[in-house]
Motif scaffolding. Structure first.
Motif, PDB file in Angstrom:
ATOM      1  N   UNK A   1      16.553   3.278   7.683  1.00 48.04           N
ATOM      2  CA  UNK A   1      16.962   2.526   6.501  1.00 48.04           C
ATOM      3  C   UNK A   1      16.195   3.064   5.298  1.00 48.04           C
ATOM      4  N   UNK A   2      16.397   2.476   4.133  1.00 51.30           N
ATOM      5  CA  UNK A   2      15.970   3.113   2.893  1.00 51.30           C
ATOM      6  C   UNK A   2      14.508   2.886   2.526  1.00 51.30           C
ATOM      7  N   UNK A   3      14.035   1.645   2.548  1.00 49.17           N
ATOM      8  CA  UNK A   3      12.674   1.366   2.098  1.00 49.17           C
ATOM      9  C   UNK A   3      11.995   0.406   3.053  1.00 49.17           C
ATOM     10  N   UNK A   4      10.798   0.798   3.492  1.00 50.56           N
ATOM     11  CA  UNK A   4       9.875  -0.089   4.203  1.00 50.56           C
ATOM     12  C   UNK A   4       8.764  -0.424   3.221  1.00 50.56           C
ATOM     13  N   UNK A   5       8.588  -1.700   2.906  1.00 50.57           N
ATOM     14  CA  UNK A   5       7.649  -2.078   1.870  1.00 50.57           C
ATOM     15  C   UNK A   5       6.582  -3.034   2.347  1.00 50.57           C
ATOM     16  N   UNK A   6       5.500  -3.085   1.572  1.00 51.13           N
ATOM     17  CA  UNK A   6       4.409  -4.008   1.842  1.00 51.13           C
ATOM     18  C   UNK A   6       3.212  -3.668   0.978  1.00 51.13           C
ATOM     19  N   UNK A   7       2.129  -4.360   1.182  1.00 49.64           N
ATOM     20  CA  UNK A   7       0.908  -4.067   0.465  1.00 49.64           C
ATOM     21  C   UNK A   7       0.271  -2.784   0.980  1.00 49.64           C
ATOM     22  N   UNK A   8      -0.623  -2.192   0.185  1.00 52.89           N
ATOM     23  CA  UNK A   8      -1.230  -0.922   0.560  1.00 52.89           C
ATOM     24  C   UNK A   8      -2.087  -1.039   1.817  1.00 52.89           C
ATOM     25  N   UNK A   9      -2.520  -2.246   2.168  1.00 51.76           N
ATOM     26  CA  UNK A   9      -3.299  -2.422   3.394  1.00 51.76           C
ATOM     27  C   UNK A   9      -2.436  -2.316   4.650  1.00 51.76           C
ATOM     28  N   UNK A  10      -1.105  -2.255   4.481  1.00 52.53           N
ATOM     29  CA  UNK A  10      -0.214  -2.089   5.630  1.00 52.53           C
ATOM     30  C   UNK A  10       0.107  -0.623   5.921  1.00 52.53           C
ATOM     31  N   UNK A  11      -0.354   0.256   5.037  1.00 58.39           N
ATOM     32  CA  UNK A  11      -0.104   1.696   5.240  1.00 58.39           C
ATOM     33  C   UNK A  11      -0.539   2.133   6.637  1.00 58.39           C
ATOM     34  N   UNK A  12      -1.701   1.680   7.053  1.00 58.06           N
ATOM     35  CA  UNK A  12      -2.173   1.898   8.407  1.00 58.06           C
ATOM     36  C   UNK A  12      -3.028   0.696   8.808  1.00 58.06           C
ATOM     37  N   UNK A  13      -2.843   0.164  10.001  1.00 58.52           N
ATOM     38  CA  UNK A  13      -2.008   0.692  11.076  1.00 58.52           C
ATOM     39  C   UNK A  13      -0.570   0.186  11.100  1.00 58.52           C
ATOM     40  N   UNK A  14      -0.253  -0.853  10.317  1.00 58.03           N
ATOM     41  CA  UNK A  14       0.983  -1.574  10.577  1.00 58.03           C
ATOM     42  C   UNK A  14       2.235  -0.719  10.425  1.00 58.03           C
TER      43      UNK A  14
END
Length: 411
Positions: A242-255
């Motif tokens: 899909x096109x965009x997976x979004x969230x706060x920068x703290x989700x970059x890793x590991x989530x």
């Protein structure tokens, strides 16, 4: 799970521009290229406390993505989860002597109220972890059958994902192994757990523990892991890419790294999301705003004190969505003054021509959500209207509609 009520979005003349958005995986601002329907998944809250301004900044950023895609003529399929079963929720409920179900339901209801007050367009699918347990079990069973997951040999019933089976593991965050291990340990992981094949392997299914809620659907009693929850919910509503997976920068890793790895190994398709977009952190008194630090500014508290939610939007939009930035009394005071100026100018019977202002709003917002420049464009129009006037009777209405449709601020 019930979402919140939607708000009308004015139709603007002409057509919006293609959205360019920063992608963490490629470290570049590049075009989003959805088809007729754009797909977006934004990770939701774990409802053990009220919505704070860090949450609000994230959901307001992706509300802009939603609005800009719509302005460009796309239908948007927006999915968001609620992690209504996880360690932080259980720990808070135990600390306060409260039923975890009641706590989760209350804070989720408050979150919906806050989002509605902020005029965030609601997700089409708003899915709780508890209601998606069956989907998670099915996904974990498939990963086990394919040899990409394993049951820990210690009698707990815990099931882990084998990160060695994900050949592109690390592409989304671009962190080296040392950074990944540090963040994994800080953000809910267990790199030192005995019996795991790799320290970075994340839990898919946590076997039942005394005093904890559990479900059974073929894996033995237990509950879902965090990362697989989002992978299953997104796959079943948006498909394998899909096109965009979004969230706060703290989700970059590991989530986000883990969720992508689960989905890509299961389906054999890559990438899980074409863009991984992350909003910056909101700080107070020089520190990131977080529950662990106890330095939260709650949206509901601001609303209860009489703050106009439109001013909260403008205050958070005064900085770029990707930047870590501070919330201060000055930020709010300036946002309230700006809102008053804009409303006074938009209430005039006529004003300076606003076609260029609409064009500038579209131009700047479509370039990686440049809200400071977009706000400056409306500031200029409002200043001209209030000081020099104008003869265009349609201009105030056009500005009202543009600010409403694109920035979500009702004048």
């Amino acid at each position: 799970m019930q979402s919140w009520s939607t708000t009308d979005v004015p139709r603007l003349p002409g057509s919006g521009l293609p959205l360019r958005l920063y992608d963490t995986a490629t470290d570049s601002v590049r075009p989003t290229a959805p088809g007729a329907t754009a797909g977006m998944y934004v990770c939701g809250i774990t409802p053990y406390d009220a919505t704070h301004l860090g949450h609000a900044a994230t959901y307001l950023a992706f509300d802009l993505v939603n609005r800009l895609w719509r302005d460009a003529g796309h239908t948007v399929r927006y999915v968001q989860n609620v992690t209504d079963i996880d360690d932080p929720l259980l720990e808070r409920a135990e600390r306060d002597g409260e039923d975890w179900v009641v706590l989760g339901m209350r804070e989720t209801a408050l979150f919906r109220e806050d989002m509605e007050a902020l005029r965030v367009l609601p997700p089409d699918h708003y899915i709780g972890a508890v209601e998606s347990v069956g989907e998670v079990v099915e996904m974990v069973e498939k990963l086990l059958a394919g040899g990409s997951a394993y049951v820990l040999d210690d009698g707990t019933g815990d099931v882990y994902f084998d990160t060695a089976k994900a050949p592109r593991f690390g592409y989304e965050s671009r962190y080296d192994e040392g950074e990944m291990l540090r963040y994994f340990g800080e953000r809910g992981g267990d790199p030192d757990r005995a019996g795991k094949r790799q320290p970075l392997d994340p839990v898919l299914w946590r076997g039942a523990r005394p005093g904890e809620p559990s479900w059974d659907g073929g894996l033995g009693p237990g509950r879902p892991g965090w990362h697989v929850e989002c992978a299953a919910i997104a796959l079943n509503r948006l498909g394998s890419t899909f096109d965009v997976q979004g969230g706060g920068s703290d989700l970059r890793f590991p989530h986000h790294e883990m969720s992508a790895a689960h989905a890509e190994v299961l389906t054999g398709e890559w990438p899980f999301a074409r863009h991984y977009a992350h909003a910056g952190m909101i700080g107070l008194d020089g520190e990131k705003m977080s529950k662990s630090r106890g330095n939260l500014v709650f949206v509901s508290r601001l609303r209860g004190d009489g703050t106009d939610p439109a001013a909260i939007r403008l205050g958070l939009y005064a900085g770029h969505y990707r930047s870590d930035r501070a919330w201060t009394p000055v930020v709010l005071t300036e946002a309230e003054a700006r809102l008053a100026r804009w409303r006074a100018a938009a209430a005039l019977p006529a004003g300076p021509a606003a076609d260029a202002t609409l064009a500038r709003l579209r131009e700047r917002l479509s370039d990686d959500l440049d809200t400071p420049a977009a706000i400056a464009a409306v500031d200029r129009w409002a200043a001209d209207a209030l000081t020099s006037g104008g003869a265009d009777t349609g201009a105030p209405g056009l500005v009202r509609d543009a600010v409403d449709a694109l920035l979500g601020v009702r004048l």
